[in-house]
Motif scaffolding. Structure first.
Motif, PDB file in Angstrom:
ATOM      1  N   GLY A 157      -2.703  30.547  35.601  1.00  0.00           N
ATOM      2  CA  GLY A 157      -1.811  29.738  35.049  1.00  0.00           C
ATOM      3  C   GLY A 157      -1.136  30.012  33.734  1.00  0.00           C
ATOM      4  O   GLY A 157       0.155  29.779  33.494  1.00  0.00           O
ATOM      5  N   ILE A 158      -1.958  30.720  33.086  1.00  0.00           N
ATOM      6  CA  ILE A 158      -1.187  31.325  31.617  1.00  0.00           C
ATOM      7  C   ILE A 158      -0.028  32.597  31.894  1.00  0.00           C
ATOM      8  O   ILE A 158       1.071  32.327  31.313  1.00  0.00           O
ATOM      9  CB  ILE A 158      -2.142  31.890  30.657  1.00  0.00           C
ATOM     10  CG1 ILE A 158      -3.130  30.847  30.192  1.00  0.00           C
ATOM     11  CG2 ILE A 158      -1.625  32.599  29.587  1.00  0.00           C
ATOM     12  CD1 ILE A 158      -4.533  31.323  29.731  1.00  0.00           C
ATOM     13  N   ARG A 159      -0.250  32.892  33.036  1.00  0.00           N
ATOM     14  CA  ARG A 159       0.746  34.302  33.445  1.00  0.00           C
ATOM     15  C   ARG A 159       2.154  33.330  33.750  1.00  0.00           C
ATOM     16  O   ARG A 159       3.150  33.859  33.657  1.00  0.00           O
ATOM     17  CB  ARG A 159       0.130  35.207  34.341  1.00  0.00           C
ATOM     18  CG  ARG A 159      -0.734  36.031  33.752  1.00  0.00           C
ATOM     19  CD  ARG A 159      -0.979  37.173  34.784  1.00  0.00           C
ATOM     20  NE  ARG A 159      -1.829  38.184  34.270  1.00  0.00           N
ATOM     21  CZ  ARG A 159      -2.961  38.315  34.974  1.00  0.00           C
ATOM     22  NH1 ARG A 159      -3.390  37.616  35.988  1.00  0.00           N
ATOM     23  NH2 ARG A 159      -3.823  39.296  34.473  1.00  0.00           N
ATOM     24  N   LEU A 160       1.762  32.214  34.369  1.00  0.00           N
ATOM     25  CA  LEU A 160       3.041  31.569  35.223  1.00  0.00           C
ATOM     26  C   LEU A 160       3.820  31.134  34.083  1.00  0.00           C
ATOM     27  O   LEU A 160       5.088  30.863  34.438  1.00  0.00           O
ATOM     28  CB  LEU A 160       2.590  30.356  35.981  1.00  0.00           C
ATOM     29  CG  LEU A 160       1.928  30.824  37.435  1.00  0.00           C
ATOM     30  CD1 LEU A 160       1.345  29.615  38.086  1.00  0.00           C
ATOM     31  CD2 LEU A 160       2.886  31.708  38.081  1.00  0.00           C
ATOM     32  N   MET A 161       3.166  30.863  32.801  1.00  0.00           N
ATOM     33  CA  MET A 161       3.854  30.264  31.577  1.00  0.00           C
ATOM     34  C   MET A 161       4.734  31.258  31.123  1.00  0.00           C
ATOM     35  O   MET A 161       5.287  31.097  29.940  1.00  0.00           O
ATOM     36  CB  MET A 161       3.070  29.666  30.634  1.00  0.00           C
ATOM     37  CG  MET A 161       2.313  28.429  31.262  1.00  0.00           C
ATOM     38  SD  MET A 161       1.465  27.342  30.000  1.00  0.00           S
ATOM     39  CE  MET A 161       2.966  26.795  28.948  1.00  0.00           C
ATOM     40  N   GLY A 162       4.607  32.614  31.458  1.00  0.00           N
ATOM     41  CA  GLY A 162       5.353  33.739  30.808  1.00  0.00           C
ATOM     42  C   GLY A 162       4.604  34.155  29.740  1.00  0.00           C
ATOM     43  O   GLY A 162       5.038  35.236  28.942  1.00  0.00           O
ATOM     44  N   LEU A 163       3.085  34.061  29.470  1.00  0.00           N
ATOM     45  CA  LEU A 163       2.674  34.619  28.274  1.00  0.00           C
ATOM     46  C   LEU A 163       1.902  35.979  28.644  1.00  0.00           C
ATOM     47  O   LEU A 163       1.651  36.164  29.554  1.00  0.00           O
ATOM     48  CB  LEU A 163       1.475  33.453  27.703  1.00  0.00           C
ATOM     49  CG  LEU A 163       2.199  32.164  27.352  1.00  0.00           C
ATOM     50  CD1 LEU A 163       0.957  31.291  26.929  1.00  0.00           C
ATOM     51  CD2 LEU A 163       3.118  32.270  26.221  1.00  0.00           C
ATOM     52  N   PRO A 164       1.872  36.844  27.798  1.00  0.00           N
ATOM     53  CA  PRO A 164       1.389  37.814  27.888  1.00  0.00           C
ATOM     54  C   PRO A 164      -0.187  38.003  27.932  1.00  0.00           C
ATOM     55  O   PRO A 164      -0.776  37.607  26.798  1.00  0.00           O
ATOM     56  CB  PRO A 164       1.682  39.076  26.810  1.00  0.00           C
ATOM     57  CG  PRO A 164       2.001  38.024  25.583  1.00  0.00           C
ATOM     58  CD  PRO A 164       2.224  36.728  26.172  1.00  0.00           C
ATOM     59  N   VAL A 165      -0.803  38.359  28.914  1.00  0.00           N
ATOM     60  CA  VAL A 165      -2.390  38.127  29.012  1.00  0.00           C
ATOM     61  C   VAL A 165      -2.975  38.962  30.136  1.00  0.00           C
ATOM     62  O   VAL A 165      -2.236  39.322  31.142  1.00  0.00           O
ATOM     63  CB  VAL A 165      -2.721  36.382  29.476  1.00  0.00           C
ATOM     64  CG1 VAL A 165      -2.227  36.152  30.778  1.00  0.00           C
ATOM     65  CG2 VAL A 165      -4.180  36.393  29.205  1.00  0.00           C
ATOM     66  N   LEU A 166      -4.040  39.520  29.713  1.00  0.00           N
ATOM     67  CA  LEU A 166      -5.109  40.187  30.578  1.00  0.00           C
ATOM     68  C   LEU A 166      -6.267  39.497  30.847  1.00  0.00           C
ATOM     69  O   LEU A 166      -6.942  38.967  30.082  1.00  0.00           O
ATOM     70  CB  LEU A 166      -5.000  41.688  30.125  1.00  0.00           C
ATOM     71  CG  LEU A 166      -3.691  42.807  29.889  1.00  0.00           C
ATOM     72  CD1 LEU A 166      -3.981  43.805  29.351  1.00  0.00           C
ATOM     73  CD2 LEU A 166      -3.182  42.797  31.401  1.00  0.00           C
ATOM     74  N   ARG A 167      -6.884  40.032  32.023  1.00  0.00           N
ATOM     75  CA  ARG A 167      -8.205  39.362  32.075  1.00  0.00           C
ATOM     76  C   ARG A 167      -9.061  40.751  32.782  1.00  0.00           C
ATOM     77  O   ARG A 167      -8.922  41.467  33.257  1.00  0.00           O
ATOM     78  CB  ARG A 167      -8.344  38.303  33.213  1.00  0.00           C
ATOM     79  CG  ARG A 167      -9.833  37.735  33.446  1.00  0.00           C
ATOM     80  CD  ARG A 167      -9.703  36.631  34.693  1.00  0.00           C
ATOM     81  NE  ARG A 167      -9.423  37.281  36.049  1.00  0.00           N
ATOM     82  CZ  ARG A 167     -10.368  37.784  36.954  1.00  0.00           C
ATOM     83  NH1 ARG A 167     -11.685  37.761  36.512  1.00  0.00           N
ATOM     84  NH2 ARG A 167      -9.920  38.219  37.855  1.00  0.00           N
TER      85      ARG A 167
END
Length: 284
Positions: A157-167
């Motif tokens: 969901g965070i990626r869908l907001m265009g934020l740079p994130v890894l898991r």
């Protein structure tokens, strides 16, 4: 003879039984209450005995007229409860010794008062199992996959907001902060509390049958979805506001709000199921 007549003729007949339970289970109950006090996963335990007693009280009009016929079928339950108590005491397995209290209580009711009284009290007695903390091995086994699932969905969901994130596993990594999805955010804590409350709602407001089971089982995806939302919101706010959004009072308040939302969804589903029952009755 009815239950009311038994209590009129022998008003103190149950005192020796209560005394026996008090002697045998005093230390076990006190330690369980300590877990409720210090472990937030089981703080709902204080509410469970009160709700159980209330459920039984609501059935008092039926109970007082119920016929009393002591049943030997209570002996197997009593035997099982004693075996669980002995096994739990010898092996120091807390869940088994604590659960034996519920089994022995059920066996005592069936043996002393018979099947009619037992049928009316079986739900209030069984509800007491919600007060017994899960073994830590079971809790950890359930929490680990839940943390991974919640982390994966929230990160998506965070990626869908265009934020740079890894898991990585249950760790969510931003350029400015790293968040770990701990046991409290897995959804298991709110799941146990929500299941207890959802079961109470189903018993109080829904007719017996599949609607009750639908509501109780629905607490699982509702609790998981609510905690996924919590992790998602925490991640987004941490990106914009920094580490303060993932700790302290703000994070705890956010958890309470999310649990309130989960309760609202559970209540809404219960109301919808109740109305569905009414609509079906009107059509018939």
């Amino acid at each position: 003879m009815t239950l009311a007549a038994v209590f009129r003729q022998h008003p103190l007949h149950f005192v020796p039984v209560l005394a026996m339970f008090g002697v045998v289970y005093h230390a076990i109950i006190m330690r369980m209450v300590g877990d409720w006090s210090f472990d937030p996963n089981y703080s709902h335990g204080f509410l469970v005995p009160c709700l159980s007693a209330w459920f039984a009280w609501r059935r008092w009009p039926q109970l007082r007229e119920a016929g009393v016929a002591p049943s030997l079928w209570g002996l197997p339950l009593l035997g099982l409860g004693l075996v669980l108590l002995l096994f739990g005491s010898v092996t120091m397995e807390l869940f088994t010794s604590r659960a034996s209290l519920v089994v022995l209580l059920a066996g005592t009711i069936l043996y002393l008062y018979g099947t009619e009284v037992f049928r009316l009290l079986r739900f209030p007695v069984a509800y007491l199992l919600f007060m017994v903390p899960l073994p830590y091995t079971v809790y950890d086994a359930l929490a680990l996959p839940l943390k991974g699932m919640v982390s994966a969905v929230a990160t998506g969901g965070i990626r869908l907001m265009g934020l740079p994130v890894l898991r990585e596993g249950n760790v969510i990594i931003f350029p400015n902060i790293t968040l770990e999805v701990v046991d409290a955010c897995s959804g298991l804590r709110s799941l146990m509390s929500l299941a207890a409350l959802g079961t109470a709602f189903a018993f109080l407001f829904l007719p017996a049958g599949w609607r009750r089971w639908v509501l109780v089982l629905a607490t699982v995806p509702i609790a998981v979805a609510a905690n996924t939302l919590r992790v998602f919101v925490t991640g987004v706010l941490s990106w914009y506001m920094g580490a303060g959004a993932a700790s302290g009072f703000f994070h705890e308040f956010e958890g309470m709000v999310v649990f309130a939302v989960a309760m609202a969804f559970t209540g809404g589903l219960g109301i919808a199921l109740g109305r569905f029952h009414q609509d079906q009755g009107e059509k018939e």
